[in-house]
Design a protein around this motif. Structure first.
Motif, mmCIF file in Angstrom:
data_model
loop_
_atom_site.group_PDB
_atom_site.id
_atom_site.type_symbol
_atom_site.label_atom_id
_atom_site.label_comp_id
_atom_site.label_asym_id
_atom_site.label_seq_id
_atom_site.Cartn_x
_atom_site.Cartn_y
_atom_site.Cartn_z
ATOM 1 N N LYS A 95 0.826 -1.133 -0.282
ATOM 2 C CA LYS A 95 -0.142 -0.005 -0.023
ATOM 3 C C LYS A 95 0.863 1.239 0.082
ATOM 4 O O LYS A 95 1.895 1.436 0.589
ATOM 5 C CB LYS A 95 -0.867 0.131 1.150
ATOM 6 N N SER B 117 -0.596 4.572 -0.408
ATOM 7 C CA SER B 117 -0.985 5.989 0.038
ATOM 8 C C SER B 117 -0.696 6.632 1.441
ATOM 9 O O SER B 117 -0.614 7.765 1.512
ATOM 10 C CB SER B 117 -2.607 5.801 0.122
ATOM 11 N N HIS B 118 -0.087 5.567 2.477
ATOM 12 C CA HIS B 118 0.196 6.019 3.781
ATOM 13 C C HIS B 118 1.768 6.483 3.822
ATOM 14 O O HIS B 118 2.237 7.107 4.760
ATOM 15 C CB HIS B 118 -0.207 5.023 4.806
ATOM 16 N N ARG B 119 2.570 6.278 2.620
ATOM 17 C CA ARG B 119 3.768 6.666 2.565
ATOM 18 C C ARG B 119 4.096 7.691 1.186
ATOM 19 O O ARG B 119 5.238 8.162 1.464
ATOM 20 C CB ARG B 119 4.778 5.443 2.854
ATOM 21 N N GLU C 30 2.608 10.977 -0.584
ATOM 22 C CA GLU C 30 1.707 12.124 -0.117
ATOM 23 C C GLU C 30 0.621 12.249 -1.339
ATOM 24 O O GLU C 30 -0.698 12.485 -1.083
ATOM 25 C CB GLU C 30 2.410 13.440 0.097
ATOM 26 N N ARG D 134 -5.962 6.742 -1.555
ATOM 27 C CA ARG D 134 -6.148 5.399 -0.978
ATOM 28 C C ARG D 134 -6.736 4.830 -2.156
ATOM 29 O O ARG D 134 -6.614 3.322 -2.020
ATOM 30 C CB ARG D 134 -7.271 5.436 0.248
ATOM 31 N N ASP E 241 -4.419 2.239 -3.913
ATOM 32 C CA ASP E 241 -4.136 0.700 -3.212
ATOM 33 C C ASP E 241 -5.009 -0.107 -3.646
ATOM 34 O O ASP E 241 -4.655 -1.127 -3.801
ATOM 35 C CB ASP E 241 -4.129 1.261 -1.648
#
Length: 261
Positions: free
Chosen positions: A218, A220-222, A224, A228, A231
């Motif tokens: 994934k 989206s969390h790392r 910017e 989401r 992913d």
């Protein structure tokens, strides 16, 4: 080497594991330069000559604006469209890379409709014209392509696909399919947009294990700018089971473009 068949060699432009690519021109006319792929002295055996002929035949059958155009073939060589912009990794913006991916997705759906699986989708097999707009991205190297009609049910005895982009079913020895190319396109998409393929390990065995068993990364969390939605789109295109992937490469890239474009 100064000439081969009816072609005059101008300069060497690339070298791979088994062949050299030259810029050349036809001796009898002025149709412009071509790329001449020639097996090197160590690879002019029956296996490599047959593979080069298959590459020519598949590319010829898969005529499409974003599939490399091939012109002629002889013992141990083939002539094809000369593409001068390097690989898709040379494209300077995310927008251009998304455009290239959409063009390659369309080309793949076209060859799949003809019953052909490319089997080696990766950034180095996506060349781009210079400037980009006239011809865009071109899918090259059908050297390990397969015909679903003739080979689709045959168990594979060894894996020829490039490991960073190899679908789980191919690594299990099952025949490749359109969905296998989609998986490879998904890995290629990650590399072109984010700088590296989804799985990168220190050993080939660990890389195979990651494709077979690790969850799809994934981003989206790392990163910017990655939403989401990307992913979940990627997870479907890289599903372990080919039956769970998108129905076409174009659908996958369209969703990616909509999510991040």
């Amino acid at each position: 080497m100064d000439a081969l068949g009816d072609y005059v060699i101008d300069a060497e432009v690339g070298r791979g594991g088994s062949a050299v690519v030259y810029r050349a021109h036809h001796a009898s006319d002025s149709t412009g330069p071509v790329a001449l792929k020639v097996l090197d002295a160590h690879h002019r055996d029956d296996v490599h000559v047959t593979r080069l002929r298959r590459e020519f035949d598949f590319a010829k059958a898969a005529e499409h604006p974003h599939v490399v155009t091939v012109y002629d073939c002889g013992p141990g060589w083939l002539s094809m469209q000369l593409i001068t912009g390097g690989t898709a990794t040379n494209l300077p913006s995310r927008e251009l890379r998304l455009s290239a991916l959409a063009q390659i997705a369309d080309a793949l759906d076209h060859v799949h409709a003809l019953g052909i699986v490319h089997c080696d989708v990766k950034p180095t097999n996506i060349l781009v014209s210079e400037p980009f707009s006239p011809a865009g991205a071109i899918l090259v190297d059908f050297g390990i392509a397969r015909s679903l009609a003739h080979e689709g049910t045959h168990q594979m005895t060894h894996v020829e696909a490039s490991l960073p982009y190899a679908a789980p079913e191919v690594l299990h020895g099952h025949p490749p399919s359109a969905a296998s190319d989609e998986y490879a396109l998904a890995c290629t998409t990650v590399e072109l947009l984010l700088g590296a393929p989804p799985f990168h390990t220190h050993t080939a065995m660990a890389l195979v294990d990651a494709h077979l068993n690790s969850p799809v990364p994934k981003y989206s969390h790392r990163v910017e700018w990655v939403p989401r939605a990307f992913d979940s789109i990627l997870a479907k295109a890289m599903a372990k089971s080919p039956d769970l992937r998108y129905q076409s490469c174009a659908e996958f890239i369209s969703l990616v473009t909509r999510a991040i474009g």
